[in-house]
Design a protein around this motif. Sequence first.
Motif, PDB file in Angstrom:
ATOM      1  N   GLU A 126     -28.854 126.878  35.432  1.00  0.00           N
ATOM      2  CA  GLU A 126     -27.689 127.751  35.570  1.00  0.00           C
ATOM      3  C   GLU A 126     -27.039 127.573  36.941  1.00  0.00           C
ATOM      4  N   LYS A 129     -24.710 124.440  37.126  1.00  0.00           N
ATOM      5  CA  LYS A 129     -23.351 124.544  36.585  1.00  0.00           C
ATOM      6  C   LYS A 129     -22.387 125.066  37.647  1.00  0.00           C
ATOM      7  N   ASN A 175     -26.648 121.079  28.358  1.00  0.00           N
ATOM      8  CA  ASN A 175     -26.324 121.310  29.763  1.00  0.00           C
ATOM      9  C   ASN A 175     -25.649 120.083  30.373  1.00  0.00           C
ATOM     10  N   GLN A 370     -19.065 126.919  28.316  1.00  0.00           N
ATOM     11  CA  GLN A 370     -20.401 127.399  27.962  1.00  0.00           C
ATOM     12  C   GLN A 370     -20.321 128.379  26.796  1.00  0.00           C
ATOM     13  N   GLN A 387     -28.228 127.899  24.792  1.00  0.00           N
ATOM     14  CA  GLN A 387     -27.083 128.047  25.689  1.00  0.00           C
ATOM     15  C   GLN A 387     -26.636 129.509  25.619  1.00  0.00           C
ATOM     16  N   SER A 398     -28.473 133.656  34.627  1.00  0.00           N
ATOM     17  CA  SER A 398     -27.161 133.391  34.026  1.00  0.00           C
ATOM     18  C   SER A 398     -26.154 134.471  34.406  1.00  0.00           C
TER      19      SER A 398
END
Length: 450
Positions: A126, A129, A175, A370, A387, A398
């Motif tokens: 996480e 990203k 991912n 996402q 996800q 997240s």
Amino acid sequence: MSPTEKTNRYHEISQKYGDPWIWGIYIMLLIISIVESYSASSREIAAQGIYMPIIKQCIFLGLGAACVVGLQRVDYNRPAFLYAMIPGLAVITVFSLVYVMFFGEVINGARRAMTIVPGVTLQPAELAKLSIVTILSYIFAKSQKNQDISTNGLVGAALVVALYGGLMIRSGLTNTLLLIAISGSMLLIGGARFKKIGILMVFFGIMFGFFVIIKNNNDKKEEMFKDSQKEMQVEIPAGADPGLAHDGSGEVARTGTWKSRVNEWLNSDSLVYRPITAKNQQEMFSRMAQANGGIVRFGVGKSRECSRLPLAFSDYIYSIIVEEWGFVGGIFVMLLYLSLLGRAAMIVRRSKRVLPSLLVIGMASFITFQALFHMAINVGVFPVSGQPLPLISKGGTSIIVISVAFGVMLSVSRTIANYGNKKNKVEETPIIEGLDAENPTEIPAKNVWR
């Protein structure tokens, strides 16, 4: 109130707190998160009690809200902020990804998390990203040349995405695909020519080809693990897919998992004729939940499948939303994320610099893509993969990461709204040398804040 007064009021709010539309989307997602995470927590309630799951969710949402409020008050072009968000975050992310690759905790058959303190874990995927957005923003802003991205900048971006993708490949293929989607959208805003974007996509395709070769070689090892598993009668961990190889630590051989999931996806049109098994229960129960929702339904808290659907509170919460709100409710949630991307695009067109433009569109793309990946997996468009639905699914890492992304977008929107303000000329303030390139997509408008 006249249209002019409304516009002036809107602009005043933007100068003080950031874009009101982004605030509205964020608050709406918070409300949905509280309602649906509690509704989808029947399995957790059985183990933790009635109120503990929602208390945990509210704690993380509260911490996330504190991040949003704090970050929206920070000017994006402060060196301390940029150093923390770009090199600082990158170092932490790479270190944690490498650590998890070798020593991480196994979750659902893969090494995904690391323990910070007892009871608190971190999922570096996480963080990656968020980090990829800040790094690519730096690279593209630094490599602007004649309203285009230089070849060196393109190569640097490709290497960064390849590095992060390689470190994250064992924690989930989606991912890595998400990183590619984010980088593509940022390339467009950064002013890269379509030819260079095509070259970068070809590079990613070649990298994927190498990955397939490695995967095929690992398949042979997987068969050997299966044979030894049968001979030793090794017990498969609860919740893992049956028939998959393990290395003795509980970690599933990911190549077999991906192959199995892709095969199931290619034949998903015949799910209705299959019996429910431990291997296909996620797809089966998620489709049942969506079928129960119909076109329109007002059944919040009345889900029938949440007690049977594995990971209903995280990877499959969108199925529960559709079951309780119907098709219309599912479309509404999807439009919330798409409107976030649209609003980010409007903010980008007002920025005079490329760095804030890339930060805003990168954060919005990360959240929106996402969400779309999560929805596509739930409805069967993509193969099964973990996800979370941004800000709605349960998961502390997240939620905090998504909240930071919202805070950065609000910070940049507030900074841009203050452009021309005699009391706060933040967009005219010099920042780190080399990061003040002009935004190639800027379109000045008399009144874009309506």
